[in-house]
Design a protein around this motif. Structure first.
Motif, short mmCIF file in Angstrom:
data_model
loop_
_atom_site.label_atom_id
_atom_site.label_comp_id
_atom_site.label_asym_id
_atom_site.label_seq_id
_atom_site.Cartn_x
_atom_site.Cartn_y
_atom_site.Cartn_z
N SER A 270 74.23 53.69 75.80
CA SER A 270 75.66 53.54 75.48
C SER A 270 75.89 53.90 74.01
CB SER A 270 76.10 52.10 75.72
OG SER A 270 75.52 51.24 74.75
N LEU A 271 77.15 54.10 73.66
CA LEU A 271 77.50 54.38 72.26
C LEU A 271 77.03 53.25 71.35
CD1 LEU A 271 81.14 55.78 72.57
CD2 LEU A 271 79.04 57.07 72.28
N THR A 272 77.20 52.02 71.79
CA THR A 272 76.81 50.86 71.00
C THR A 272 75.30 50.83 70.77
OG1 THR A 272 78.68 49.61 71.87
CG2 THR A 272 76.89 48.34 70.89
N GLU A 273 74.54 51.10 71.81
CA GLU A 273 73.08 51.10 71.68
C GLU A 273 72.61 52.17 70.71
OE1 GLU A 273 71.57 49.57 76.05
OE2 GLU A 273 72.38 51.62 75.89
N ILE A 274 73.19 53.35 70.80
CA ILE A 274 72.82 54.44 69.91
C ILE A 274 73.23 54.12 68.48
CG2 ILE A 274 73.13 56.89 69.38
CD1 ILE A 274 73.58 57.30 72.43
N ALA A 275 74.42 53.57 68.32
CA ALA A 275 74.91 53.21 66.98
C ALA A 275 73.96 52.21 66.32
CB ALA A 275 76.31 52.63 67.07
N GLU A 276 73.49 51.24 67.06
CA GLU A 276 72.55 50.26 66.51
C GLU A 276 71.22 50.90 66.13
OE1 GLU A 276 72.28 47.18 69.47
OE2 GLU A 276 74.30 46.42 69.03
N MET A 277 70.75 51.84 66.93
CA MET A 277 69.49 52.54 66.65
C MET A 277 69.54 53.32 65.34
SD MET A 277 68.70 54.10 70.37
CE MET A 277 66.94 54.21 70.55
N PHE A 278 70.68 53.97 65.09
CA PHE A 278 70.82 54.83 63.92
C PHE A 278 71.50 54.14 62.73
CE2 PHE A 278 70.24 57.97 67.28
CZ PHE A 278 69.34 58.84 66.69
N LYS B 162 69.16 65.14 64.43
CA LYS B 162 69.89 63.93 64.79
C LYS B 162 70.88 64.19 65.92
CE LYS B 162 71.48 59.90 62.32
NZ LYS B 162 71.90 59.36 61.03
N ARG B 163 71.54 65.31 65.88
CA ARG B 163 72.50 65.66 66.94
C ARG B 163 71.79 65.77 68.28
NH1 ARG B 163 76.55 70.24 65.28
NH2 ARG B 163 77.16 68.57 63.90
N LYS B 164 70.63 66.42 68.27
CA LYS B 164 69.84 66.56 69.50
C LYS B 164 69.40 65.19 70.01
CE LYS B 164 65.67 68.59 71.41
NZ LYS B 164 64.47 69.35 71.15
N GLU B 165 68.96 64.32 69.10
CA GLU B 165 68.52 62.98 69.49
C GLU B 165 69.64 62.18 70.14
OE1 GLU B 165 65.79 60.09 67.27
OE2 GLU B 165 66.13 61.74 65.86
N VAL B 166 70.83 62.23 69.53
CA VAL B 166 71.97 61.49 70.06
C VAL B 166 72.36 62.01 71.44
CG1 VAL B 166 74.44 61.02 69.73
CG2 VAL B 166 72.86 60.75 67.82
N LEU B 167 72.41 63.32 71.59
CA LEU B 167 72.76 63.89 72.89
C LEU B 167 71.69 63.58 73.95
CD1 LEU B 167 74.28 67.33 71.86
CD2 LEU B 167 75.49 65.34 72.75
N THR B 168 70.44 63.62 73.56
CA THR B 168 69.37 63.29 74.49
C THR B 168 69.48 61.84 74.95
OG1 THR B 168 67.89 64.93 73.51
CG2 THR B 168 66.86 63.17 74.80
N LEU B 169 69.72 60.93 74.01
CA LEU B 169 69.88 59.52 74.38
C LEU B 169 71.10 59.33 75.29
CD1 LEU B 169 69.06 57.83 70.97
CD2 LEU B 169 67.68 57.74 73.05
N THR B 170 72.14 60.10 75.05
CA THR B 170 73.37 59.98 75.84
C THR B 170 73.19 60.56 77.25
OG1 THR B 170 74.73 60.13 73.85
CG2 THR B 170 75.82 60.56 75.94
N TYR B 171 72.72 61.80 77.32
CA TYR B 171 72.71 62.51 78.60
C TYR B 171 71.42 62.39 79.40
CZ TYR B 171 77.17 64.43 77.32
OH TYR B 171 78.49 64.56 76.98
N HIS B 172 70.29 62.15 78.74
CA HIS B 172 69.04 62.04 79.48
C HIS B 172 68.57 60.60 79.64
CE1 HIS B 172 67.78 66.46 78.52
NE2 HIS B 172 68.82 66.39 79.31
N GLU B 173 68.87 59.77 78.66
CA GLU B 173 68.39 58.39 78.69
C GLU B 173 69.48 57.39 79.07
OE1 GLU B 173 65.15 57.85 78.33
OE2 GLU B 173 64.79 59.95 77.85
N ASP B 174 70.73 57.84 79.14
CA ASP B 174 71.87 57.01 79.56
C ASP B 174 72.11 55.79 78.66
OD1 ASP B 174 74.07 56.78 81.25
OD2 ASP B 174 73.04 55.35 82.56
#
Length: 66
Positions: A35-43, A21-33
């Motif tokens: 937002s915190l809100t978008e990631i929060a909704e996904m998880f 999960k940590r890797k997924e969140v960092l990948t979405l943040t740094y490679h896919e750009d």
């Protein structure tokens, strides 16, 4: 080196050492750009929860670099 670029490079180098999960969140943040809100909704977690994943993941990546 800019923090965003440095974290992206460290993620490329040491990402396989992170938990799923940590890797997924960092990948979405740094490679896919995402937002915190978008990631929060996904998880299904809060923005603060996402931020915690990012901060801990960054520390872990920096530890591997050292």
């Amino acid at each position: 080196m800019e923090k965003f670029t440095k974290m992206s490079l460290l993620l490329d180098l040491y990402g396989s050492l992170l938990s799923g999960k940590r890797k997924e969140v960092l990948t979405l943040t740094y490679h896919e750009d995402y937002s915190l809100t978008e990631i929060a909704e996904m998880f299904g977690i809060t923005r603060q929860g996402v931020r915690d994943f990012i901060v801990k993941g960054e520390k872990e990546l920096m530890g591997y670099e050292e």
